[in-house]
Design an enzyme around this catalytic site. Structure first.
Site, PDB file in Angstrom:
ATOM      1  CB  CYS A 155      -0.958  -0.160   1.228  1.00  0.00           C
ATOM      2  SG  CYS A 155       0.028  -0.014   2.855  1.00  0.00           S
ATOM      3  NE  ARG A 157       7.620  -0.026   0.971  1.00  0.00           N
ATOM      4  CZ  ARG A 157       8.591   1.207   1.129  1.00  0.00           C
ATOM      5  NH1 ARG A 157       9.273   1.502   0.511  1.00  0.00           N
ATOM      6  NH2 ARG A 157       8.385   1.766   2.565  1.00  0.00           N
ATOM      7  CD  GLN A 221       0.371  -5.471   6.778  1.00  0.00           C
ATOM      8  OE1 GLN A 221      -0.019  -4.370   7.456  1.00  0.00           O
ATOM      9  NE2 GLN A 221      -0.462  -6.030   6.235  1.00  0.00           N
ATOM     10  N   GLY A 296     -13.696  -6.073   4.240  1.00  0.00           N
ATOM     11  CA  GLY A 296     -12.638  -7.000   3.911  1.00  0.00           C
ATOM     12  C   GLY A 296     -12.230  -7.593   5.249  1.00  0.00           C
ATOM     13  CB  ALA A 297     -12.429 -10.598   7.027  1.00  0.00           C
ATOM     14  CE  LYS A 299      -1.324 -12.087   4.255  1.00  0.00           C
ATOM     15  NZ  LYS A 299      -0.226 -12.166   3.470  1.00  0.00           N
ATOM     16  CG  MET A 300      -3.702  -4.571   5.174  1.00  0.00           C
ATOM     17  SD  MET A 300      -2.547  -3.756   6.227  1.00  0.00           S
ATOM     18  CE  MET A 300      -3.051  -2.324   5.981  1.00  0.00           C
ATOM     19  N   GLY A 301      -7.708  -6.136   7.412  1.00  0.00           N
ATOM     20  CA  GLY A 301      -8.957  -5.994   7.849  1.00  0.00           C
ATOM     21  C   GLY A 301      -9.077  -6.657   9.312  1.00  0.00           C
TER      22      GLY A 301
END
Length: 556
Positions: A155, A157, A221, A296-297, A299-301
């Site tokens: 997100c 780069r 991350q 959205g579920a 990794k980020m969610g």
């Protein structure tokens, strides 16, 4: 006179062809050694004719050619003149294309755009999903001057790491490829990109892996994303020895920095910063009462949900394509009410939400202006405007949504304000981390440079083996036909033993495994000396072979 005039006219024709094709064949961007860029056939012909070829000047089209012919060379064998005439200038130019960069060593390069150099509007167009990284590597390595490649797309780069046979041509080809896949013009890419080579490229990736180049200093991350590069590159042609070695070493650096400096302690991730930003924008009394929707579920969610729970949120709606991940979260967070809804219910769920977090891999916006403006207003107790926190790249919320008075939109580039809060403490830890990077760069560069001796070792052994086999055949041919197998084997073993004894010393001086006290510069000096002594020309010939193979492949 006829011979000389025939040769000069051929050179003149060559100059004309070079001028007319300079933009296509890159004459204007040739290396500083202009003679190396000039067709080898013409150089050889000049040498055999005792004609001095001078190419010291640069004209409007790149090279300015000048020949000096001595008076005693004007009368020459007609064979030379016919040879020069028979090879047209265009043929000479084509056959010499592989020679132009053979004096140049391959380079490790990174061509990229990140949160520091380019806005999200540009980065999202270049974003490549992880599943498509192997395909991207294949396309990049199909370029004429690219030997190895890797893609790091997150997100924050989009960076392409390559081993280029020609630095200038490699950068040009990769930039044009990036423009082709994204629709962003080359001029816009050049304005926002950054370019680093060799040690600087290595240092940059190590700092990225250590979390020193992230918006959120020390975030963890990115280390997992670097690990995914290695995992997705396994078995992919083009994810070669140097590039894979670079990324594997970057993983080691990232782990070491986090272990020795504790830089990640107390630092926030992109997802936690998104939650912090939402809390900053909501009135104090609404932090625990606001209706929350997470889209959205992945990794980020999942991280967003966990950070929301840590901040006191006990109920939320999660929209996802499937229910599996949401069910797993319910099992893990049993004290929290998590309501699952399919993607088809997205707008209905948004109508009942005060705060919407989006973190999907969708390549097209999920929310457009016409969708959002039809939604009912939110409760005035939460500020009167629906809050969209979009941490996806490409963005899930269209930029046009921010034009609405009933909505407030934030993306990943807006997280910098949140990060600034505890920046000083992390900067102190970053200083400790940066002291580790030069050590690791030095180690990796030593490993990378040691690979240069491998071709020399192979060519020297092959050279010696050819001589041994030839002399052995001569010896056996002079002996009786009915010589016993035992004697033949003894002679064979003798020849092998002599060669091994003679090669032992040179091979020892090329070893880079740390078993002796020789410095890297001494080892490379030995390599170049052996190349000269035995006429191996390892570096130049191998590079020429690679470029020619690339050119042949592209013409098929």
């Amino acid at each position: 006179m006829a011979v000389a005039s025939g040769f000069v006219s051929s050179v003149a024709e060559l100059k004309t062809k070079m001028e007319s094709t300079s933009l296509v064949h890159g004459v204007t961007s040739a290396s500083s050694s202009s003679v190396a860029c000039f067709p080898s056939q013409v150089r050889n012909l000049c040498k055999s004719s005792k004609i001095k070829l001078k190419v010291p000047e640069r004209g409007a089209f790149g090279l300015s050619i000048r020949c000096e012919v001595n008076s005693d060379t004007l009368v020459r064998n007609d064979e030379i003149g016919s040879k020069a005439s028979s090879l047209s200038a265009l043929q000479l130019l084509k056959t010499s294309a592989g020679d132009r960069y053979t004096k140049e060593r391959s380079s490790l390069l990174v061509i990229g755009l990140n949160v520091h150099t380019a806005p999200v509007e540009i980065r999202e167009k270049l974003s490549i999903p992880e599943a498509q990284w192997p395909q991207a590597i294949g396309e990049i390595c199909a370029l004429n001057h690219i030997e190895e490649a890797a893609v790091l797309s997150t997100c924050n780069r989009m960076e392409i790491y390559v081993v280029a046979l020609s630095q200038h041509r490699g950068v040009k080809e990769v930039t044009e490829w990036m423009s082709k896949i994204s629709g962003v013009s080359v001029s816009d890419l050049c304005r926002h990109r950054f370019l680093l080579n060799n040690k600087d490229a290595t240092r940059h990736l190590f700092e990225v892996s250590a979390g020193l180049d992230s918006v959120v200093l020390g975030e963890g991350q990115i280390l997992a994303q670097v690990k995914h590069v290695v995992k997705s590159g396994q078995g992919v042609q083009g994810f070669g020895r140097k590039i894979s070695g670079l990324f594997k070493h970057a993983l080691t650096v990232g782990k070491r920095v986090r272990t020795e400096t504790n830089i990640s302690a107390g630092s926030v991730s992109v997802s936690s910063a998104a939650v912090e930003l939402a809390l900053m924008k909501l009135p104090t009394y609404s932090c625990t009462t606001a209706r929350v929707l997470v889209v959205g579920a992945g990794k980020m969610g999942k991280l967003v949900i966990k950070h929301l729970v840590a901040k006191g949120c006990t109920k939320m709606v999660v929209v996802n394509r499937t229910e599996d991940r949401v069910a797993a979260l319910r099992e893990e967070l049993k004290d929290v009410e998590i309501v699952y809804q399919p993607l088809t219910e997205l707008l209905a769920c948004t109508a009942e939400a005060d705060v919407v977090f989006t973190s999907t891999a969708s390549e097209t916006p999920l929310f457009l202006k016409e969708n959002v403006q039809t939604l009912p207003p939110v409760n005035s107790q939460v500020g009167g405007r629906r809050l969209f926190i979009d941490i996806s790249v490409p963005r899930n919320v269209g930029s046009c949504v921010s034009d609405l008075e009933t909505a407030c939109v934030y993306n990943v580039d807006d997280l910098k304000d949140v990060v600034a809060a505890n920046k000083e403490d992390r900067l102190l830890k970053a200083m400790e981390a940066k002291a580790i990077i030069p050590e690791e760069v030095k180690q990796f560069e030593a490993w990378k440079d040691s690979l240069e001796t491998v071709p020399t070792i192979k060519k020297l052994r092959a050279y010696a083996e050819r001589i041994r086999a030839s002399e052995l055949d001569k010896c056996l041919s002079k002996m009786d036909v009915d010589i016993s197998k035992t004697k033949k084997k003894a002679i064979y073993d003798l020849s092998v033993g002599i060669v091994n004894k003679l090669l032992h010393g040179p091979m020892q001086h090329l070893r880079c495994d740390g078993t002796d006290n020789r410095t890297l510069s001494e080892i490379l000096e030995n390599m170049h000396a052996l190349n000269r002594i035995f006429g191996l020309e390892t570096e130049i010939s191998m590079l020429e072979e690679k470029i020619r193979a690339k050119m042949d492949q592209s013409q098929k």
